[in-house]
Each structure stands twice: as C-alpha cells, then as structure tokens.
Enzyme design. Sequence first.
Site, short mmCIF file in Angstrom:
data_model
loop_
_atom_site.label_atom_id
_atom_site.label_comp_id
_atom_site.label_asym_id
_atom_site.label_seq_id
_atom_site.Cartn_x
_atom_site.Cartn_y
_atom_site.Cartn_z
N ARG A 46 16.88 9.92 13.31
CA ARG A 46 16.76 9.79 11.86
C ARG A 46 18.11 9.33 11.30
O ARG A 46 18.18 8.54 10.36
CB ARG A 46 16.33 11.12 11.21
CG ARG A 46 16.32 11.02 9.70
CD ARG A 46 15.68 12.18 8.93
NE ARG A 46 15.50 13.41 9.63
CZ ARG A 46 16.46 14.32 9.86
NH1 ARG A 46 17.69 14.13 9.43
NH2 ARG A 46 16.19 15.42 10.54
N TYR A 98 7.24 -5.22 -10.49
CA TYR A 98 6.29 -4.82 -9.45
C TYR A 98 5.61 -3.52 -9.86
O TYR A 98 6.28 -2.54 -10.22
CB TYR A 98 7.06 -4.65 -8.13
CG TYR A 98 6.18 -4.25 -6.99
CD1 TYR A 98 5.22 -5.13 -6.49
CD2 TYR A 98 6.28 -2.99 -6.41
CE1 TYR A 98 4.40 -4.76 -5.45
CE2 TYR A 98 5.46 -2.62 -5.35
CZ TYR A 98 4.51 -3.51 -4.88
OH TYR A 98 3.70 -3.14 -3.85
N ASP A 170 16.33 -6.11 -7.77
CA ASP A 170 15.28 -6.20 -6.75
C ASP A 170 15.15 -7.69 -6.44
O ASP A 170 14.60 -8.46 -7.23
CB ASP A 170 13.98 -5.61 -7.29
CG ASP A 170 12.82 -5.71 -6.29
OD1 ASP A 170 12.88 -6.56 -5.39
OD2 ASP A 170 11.86 -4.94 -6.44
N LYS A 195 8.29 -8.60 2.63
CA LYS A 195 7.95 -9.91 2.06
C LYS A 195 8.74 -11.01 2.78
O LYS A 195 8.63 -11.13 3.98
CB LYS A 195 8.20 -9.88 0.55
CG LYS A 195 7.70 -8.60 -0.14
CD LYS A 195 6.19 -8.42 -0.10
CE LYS A 195 5.73 -7.03 -0.51
NZ LYS A 195 6.16 -6.58 -1.81
C1 PLP Z 1 6.34 -5.31 -2.47
C2 PLP Z 1 7.41 -5.10 -3.45
C3 PLP Z 1 8.06 -3.87 -3.56
C4 PLP Z 1 7.65 -2.67 -2.73
O1 PLP Z 1 7.89 -2.85 -1.38
P1 PLP Z 1 7.04 -2.16 -0.20
O2 PLP Z 1 7.72 -2.66 1.01
O3 PLP Z 1 5.62 -2.59 -0.36
O4 PLP Z 1 7.19 -0.68 -0.41
C5 PLP Z 1 9.09 -3.76 -4.47
N1 PLP Z 1 9.46 -4.79 -5.26
C6 PLP Z 1 8.85 -5.99 -5.18
C7 PLP Z 1 9.31 -7.09 -6.07
C8 PLP Z 1 7.79 -6.18 -4.29
O5 PLP Z 1 7.19 -7.36 -4.25
#
Ligand code: PLP
Length: 380
Positions: A46, A98, A170, A195
Amino acid sequence: MKFGTKVIHAGIRPDPATGAIMTPIFQTSTYVQNAPGDHKGYEYARTQNPTRSALEENLAALENGKEAICFSSGLAAMDAILKMYKPGDEILSTNDLYGGSYRLITKVFENFGLKGRFIDMSSPEDLIEQISSSTKLLWIETPTNPMLSIVDIKRVVELAHAKGIKVCVDNTFASPYLQQPLNLGADMVLHSATKFINGHSDVIHGCVIVNDKEIADQLRFIQNAAGAVPGPMDCFLVLRGIKTLHLRVQRACENAEKIAHFLKSCDAVSKVFWPGFEDHPNHTVARDQMKMFGAMVSFDLKNNSSASANKMLSGTNYFALAESLGGVESLIGHPASMTHASIPKEERLKVGLTDSLIRLSVGIEDVDDLISDLDQALSN
Ligand SMILES: *Cc1c(COP(=O)(O)O)cnc(C)c1O
C-alpha cells in the site's frame, strides 16, 4: 528531454535483477526484510510498489512536476485532495464539470462540512467577487465538460494566488500533451488516467501531480493512510498506454478538427462546441494555452428533443454509445442522461447542457469513416 522522449523514457530503467526492458509488474503485497528495519526501501505494497513508483516518476515528468501520486481512480485522486481541507473550507469550482466530481463535493464532502460552490470561470476578472474568506481551493476543468468552454489558467492562478488560494486543474480533457497547468502556475494537476493517459479503455486509474513538497507529502500521507492505491497490473498498463500518448492525442485532435467542421456544415445540427473555432468565446485563450484544440466535440441538434438525440445516439456504427472518453476508439454520449445525470436539470440548463446535446470523444480511426458514420446517423 522533450515530450515524445519523456513518454518512453522518463522513470523507466531496465530491471536491475534481469535487464527486462519493460518495468515488471511487481505483484506482491509485502517485501522481505534482512533484519527489522533493514530493507530495500519497500515495506508494504500500500505504501510503496516499484511498478507504481516508475509510473509516478513518468507522470511527474509529463506534467513537468516534481512528484506524482497515483490512486485507484480519478475520483480517488480527487478524494485525496479534498481530504486535505477542513470543515468550513470552501471549494470554488467551474460550474460545468465532470458529474462525478460534482457528486463527490456535494454528496460526500458536504456531509463533512466542506462547502462547494460552482461558477462560470470563463471570464476570470469576475472571479474576484466570487472569492470569499472561506475559499481555500479553486477547482478548474478546462476544456470544460461537456460544453468545452475554456478557462484562462494563468490569469485565474494569478488572481487566486494574490489571495493565498491554491488552484487545482483537472487536466483529464486536455492531457499533458496539450496543456501543462503547473507551467502556468497551478499548484496541483489531477488526471483521470482512465482517459487519454492510459488511452485504451481498459483501466481505471487516477493521479495528482505537484511541484510543492509540502502538498506532495500531505497527499502521499493520505495515499498511504486512506489506501486508495492502484494495483501493479493497472500501473503497468497505464505505463504502456503512455508510450503512445503523443501520437494518439495528436491524431485524435486532427480527427476532431475535421469532424467539428463537418458537423458545422450539417443541417440537422444547430451548434457545435469546439474551442478551435475562431468564433468560440475563448478561442484565443485556447490557442495560447493548448498545443491543439482537443479530441472532444459537443453539438446540439436543431430538433431540440431527447427523442431526436436518442435516434442519433443509437444510429452510429463506429461511434460506440458509452460513458468515458480518451480511448483509441470513438465514443458518443448523451451527457444529460449519462455522465451528467447526477447534476440537477436546472443546473445543467444554466450552462447550456440541453437534453439534445451530444458529446463525442473522437478516437484515432480513419476520419473518413468517422465522418460517414455521423453523416448517416444524422440523416436517419
Ligand atoms: C472520468 C473523469 C473523472 C473521474 O475519473 P475516474 O477515473 O472515472 O474516477 C474526473 N474528471 C474528469 C474530467 C473525468 O473525465
């Protein structure tokens, strides 16, 4: 090292035990010690794992940061950031974000006394009045999701820092290939590596990248104390995906540009949202802070009903109807009922997210096939 070299080499060294050129998947929960406290820097998985460490070093380099801290998902990474704050602290965020990030702030952290407020940040000067004495963190998504408006990161950071407020970007939608917020002064960069960074729609993963040692230590502490860590197999897959990040994002952006222009010429389409258009309200900011205009395109239909949107959404062959984005394959989505269903309808409409809005994540297929696919779906 330039970007295309970093994706291949940063943090990657041949395995000292075998010479394996690819980072091994250290599928272990613990490490043997010679005597109590006499170990090779790894005690329990961890806390540390060599596959994860290689990925963290690579990700830090991609964002031009000092340290990256990895988590089991993008939202787990956001959860760790929010855990640095205290009851009464306010998170001031872009209003077009998001859905899961909105849900985490309003449905989880508000129970613990954090406050979330969601505003339009596309004109930074308006931000000054919005900052209150309890504002501790600005949360920025740019390009925003799904309306693809652009926030001027550098200007917002200047305004926030003048008031002693930290900024987290983000950067999931842009990827570090297109935009590097730490270079523009941001304090933290978050990715859902699920992504573009992984890019093959086969992993859930998240990370935060920072320059400040104090923030890094706090996040590292939370990573270990709360334990939302990614497994070594997932870290390996993300490392492998990153090796083609620059090629994938470049091709996807080129395809998206052609598709945005095609959609603009379609009779059935009322509006196309893509920051590369010269008449996009923040086009010049996008041109200055991004290398290309991204692989996301949203559009609204002239026939403004969810029924006509549904018809389009079920009529494509190559564009798969699915949540998520940033993979090699093209996806089509309906934000109102999918990614943004957790945002109340009146909030959605405020930003222009209608029931007929459609969002594309453009992949790296042959663009002629993608355009004919959209063409036939729109004319059904
Ligand atoms: C998908 C996404 C998230 C969340 O990410 P996960 O890996 O699905 O937990 C946060 N911000 C944006 C802009 C996203 O597209």
